[in-house]
Design an enzyme around this catalytic site. Structure first.
Site, PDB file in Angstrom:
ATOM      1  N   SER A 148      41.372  20.829  -8.880  1.00 16.17           N
ATOM      2  CA  SER A 148      40.574  20.006  -7.969  1.00 16.17           C
ATOM      3  C   SER A 148      39.120  19.904  -8.399  1.00 16.17           C
ATOM      4  CB  SER A 148      40.621  20.643  -6.576  1.00 16.17           C
ATOM      5  OG  SER A 148      39.628  20.092  -5.746  1.00 16.17           O
TER       6      SER A 148
ATOM      7  N   TYR B 224      38.551  27.202  -0.910  1.00 11.15           N
ATOM      8  CA  TYR B 224      39.623  26.391  -1.523  1.00 11.15           C
ATOM      9  C   TYR B 224      39.289  26.147  -2.997  1.00 11.15           C
ATOM     10  CZ  TYR B 224      41.901  22.121  -3.066  1.00 11.15           C
ATOM     11  OH  TYR B 224      42.601  21.188  -3.807  1.00 11.15           O
TER      12      TYR B 224
ATOM     13  N   LYS C  36      41.162  27.479  -6.700  1.00 13.91           N
ATOM     14  CA  LYS C  36      41.561  26.596  -7.803  1.00 13.91           C
ATOM     15  C   LYS C  36      40.905  27.055  -9.107  1.00 13.91           C
ATOM     16  CE  LYS C  36      44.327  23.784  -5.728  1.00 13.91           C
ATOM     17  NZ  LYS C  36      45.736  23.637  -6.139  1.00 13.91           N
TER      18      LYS C  36
HETATM   19  C1  WQD Z   1      35.561  12.170   1.888  1.00 13.99           C
HETATM   20  C2  WQD Z   1      34.251  11.721   2.528  1.00 13.99           C
HETATM   21  C3  WQD Z   1      33.409  13.301   4.116  1.00 13.99           C
HETATM   22  C4  WQD Z   1      36.657  12.790   7.025  1.00 13.99           C
HETATM   23  C5  WQD Z   1      38.708  16.096  -1.009  1.00 13.99           C
HETATM   24  C6  WQD Z   1      39.838  16.968  -0.508  1.00 13.99           C
HETATM   25  C7  WQD Z   1      39.866  18.296  -1.201  1.00 13.99           C
HETATM   26  C8  WQD Z   1      39.738  18.106  -2.682  1.00 13.99           C
HETATM   27  C9  WQD Z   1      38.454  17.378  -2.992  1.00 13.99           C
HETATM   28  C10 WQD Z   1      41.807  17.901  -3.884  1.00 13.99           C
HETATM   29  C11 WQD Z   1      33.257  12.866   2.664  1.00 13.99           C
HETATM   30  C12 WQD Z   1      33.779  11.980   4.798  1.00 13.99           C
HETATM   31  C13 WQD Z   1      35.857  12.703   5.906  1.00 13.99           C
HETATM   32  C14 WQD Z   1      36.164  12.326   8.288  1.00 13.99           C
HETATM   33  C15 WQD Z   1      34.118  11.666   7.206  1.00 13.99           C
HETATM   34  N1  WQD Z   1      40.842  17.357  -3.190  1.00 13.99           N
HETATM   35  N2  WQD Z   1      34.615  12.144   6.006  1.00 13.99           N
HETATM   36  N3  WQD Z   1      34.912  11.775   8.321  1.00 13.99           N
HETATM   37  O1  WQD Z   1      35.737  16.153   1.236  1.00 13.99           O
HETATM   38  O2  WQD Z   1      35.729  14.733  -0.821  1.00 13.99           O
HETATM   39  O3  WQD Z   1      37.513  16.527  -0.443  1.00 13.99           O
HETATM   40  O4  WQD Z   1      38.581  16.083  -2.386  1.00 13.99           O
HETATM   41  O5  WQD Z   1      41.925  19.012  -4.249  1.00 13.99           O
HETATM   42  O6  WQD Z   1      41.099  18.919  -0.909  1.00 13.99           O
HETATM   43  O7  WQD Z   1      39.642  17.188   0.881  1.00 13.99           O
HETATM   44  O8  WQD Z   1      37.490  14.372   0.879  1.00 13.99           O
HETATM   45  O9  WQD Z   1      38.474  12.739   2.427  1.00 13.99           O
HETATM   46  O10 WQD Z   1      37.725  15.010   3.326  1.00 13.99           O
HETATM   47  O11 WQD Z   1      36.015  13.312   2.627  1.00 13.99           O
HETATM   48  O12 WQD Z   1      32.980  11.179   7.287  1.00 13.99           O
HETATM   49  O13 WQD Z   1      36.845  12.405   9.362  1.00 13.99           O
HETATM   50  O14 WQD Z   1      34.532  11.272   3.854  1.00 13.99           O
HETATM   51  O15 WQD Z   1      32.191  13.821   4.638  1.00 13.99           O
HETATM   52  O16 WQD Z   1      31.950  12.331   2.456  1.00 13.99           O
HETATM   53  P1  WQD Z   1      36.505  15.456   0.207  1.00 13.99           P
HETATM   54  P2  WQD Z   1      37.512  13.873   2.378  1.00 13.99           P
END
Ligand code: WQD
Length: 340
Positions: A120, A144, A148
């Site tokens: 990741s 997390y 990884k």
């Molecule tokens: C994306 C953007 C949030 C939810 C992911 C996976 C993690 C890893 C890395 C694989 C961010 C914003 C989110 C919401 C929001 N992947 N958001 N409201 O945090 O980049 O991490 O990629 O291993 O497992 O979670 O992805 O989709 O959670 O967030 O504003 O209800 O959307 O702050 O800027 P993230 P995400």
């Protein structure tokens, strides 16, 4: 013709089922190992062979590897909720580190020497520079990401000491669904942005919390590198084919998988409103702890070493293929809601 066989551990999950499809459609014999704790039996593709296995029960792995010869293993089974990892770290160590060790140990016992690992972008933590390349320091800022990073280091040592060739693939933000519409399973209680936006579009949730609008980005919301899950799956196929050429000496790589383009939260929500025709109300709330402003990958190494070229880099395509799945659920959801 003797088909090459692979085992996809976690192959009943969202990414795992797309990876299984890529291998099956390329002519591999595909074995799906899953305990169905998060994945769904409905995600197990036709033309693949399902084995109920638990990575925390070594005997269930030995039962498979002791009876089924496979050329290599793709390991995706893990817990992946960043926030949850900070609350139950011991559970994450067990699932993501000990579970990975158990898979490798069983492979070693039965002479399987090629391993593709689902890692990741979270291993990098807050970026020192952008785009993030594989030389960037690994300073995960959540547990997390640490699990990884720790697993990647263990895998690298196993490569040196017991000759298991491995490629760790560092996913950025995986989204979308296969264009053939064969994979239709959705995640329950998702933490990620796009599935939550889709739940809002079909009325499962009444709004989207926007985690912070004061980031140093164009519109103040978080920017991420979204990569189509079908492109991600194809990278696993290319990685396995590459790893299989390393049989004389173990090779070990860690490679980024991103589309090298960023999209902000507001951009995703705006495009989703246009594609779904739904309101998708938002509420501005405080930042999520540990969220960096921008995460964008350099995927040059995956392109050079694997010959990987992402094909579906248009964010609208990623959203459209996702909406194709969720819109089917809208009527079913409202029907159940009206019954309650
Ligand atoms: C994306 C953007 C949030 C939810 C992911 C996976 C993690 C890893 C890395 C694989 C961010 C914003 C989110 C919401 C929001 N992947 N958001 N409201 O945090 O980049 O991490 O990629 O291993 O497992 O979670 O992805 O989709 O959670 O967030 O504003 O209800 O959307 O702050 O800027 P993230 P995400």
């Amino acid at each position: 013709m003797i088909l090459q066989s692979v085992a996809i551990v976690g192959g009943a999950g969202y990414i795992g089922s797309h990876v299984a499809k890529a291998f099956r459609d390329d002519g591999f014999e595909v074995h799906i190992l899953d305990n169905l704790s998060a994945g769904a039996k409905g995600n197990v593709l036709s033309g693949t062979i399902f084995h109920h296995c638990d990575i925390l029960v070594p005997s269930s792995l030995d039962r498979f590897f002791g009876t089924q010869k496979v050329a290599g293993v793709v390991h995706l089974a893990a817990r992946k909720a960043v926030g949850e990892s900070m609350n139950i770290p011991l559970v994450y160590t067990e699932a993501n580190v000990i579970g990975t060790h158990n898979v490798l140990a069983s492979m070693y016992r039965y002479g399987c020497k090629h391993f593709i690992y689902s890692s990741s972008a979270a291993v990098y933590g807050t970026p020192d520079y952008l785009p993030i390349d594989e030389d960037h320091p690994l300073n995960p800022d959540n547990y997390y990401g640490y699990t990884k990073k720790c697993s990647e280091e263990m895998i690298s040592w196993y490569g040196k000491l017991v000759g298991i060739s491995s490629i760790s693939l560092r996913y950025f933000n995986a989204v979308g669904y296969d264009h053939a519409g064969e994979i239709r399973g959705i995640e329950s209680n998702p933490n990620n942005l796009l599935p939550r936006v889709m739940e809002c579009a079909i009325g499962v949730r009444d709004h989207i919390d926007v985690f912070g609008v004061d980031f140093d980005t164009e519109d103040g919301t978080g920017v991420r590198d979204y990569v189509h899950v079908s492109d991600l799956a194809n990278a696993h196929l290319l990685a396995m084919k590459y790893a299989l050429t390393c049989s004389e000496k173990a090779c070990t790589h860690s490679l980024n998988l991103g589309s090298e383009k960023g999209a902000s939260v507001y951009e995703i929500i705006k495009a989703s409103r246009e594609i779904t025709g739904r309101k998708i109300p938002t509420k501005e709330v405080v930042r999520r702890p540990g969220d960096p402003a921008t995460l964008i990958a350099s995927s040059q190494q995956a392109m050079e070493i694997l010959g990987w070229t992402p094909k579906h880099t248009d964010i609208r395509d990623m959203i459209e293929t996702t909406w194709e799945i969720y819109k089917e659920l809208e009527s079913a959801y409202y029907a159940s809601k009206n019954r309650t």
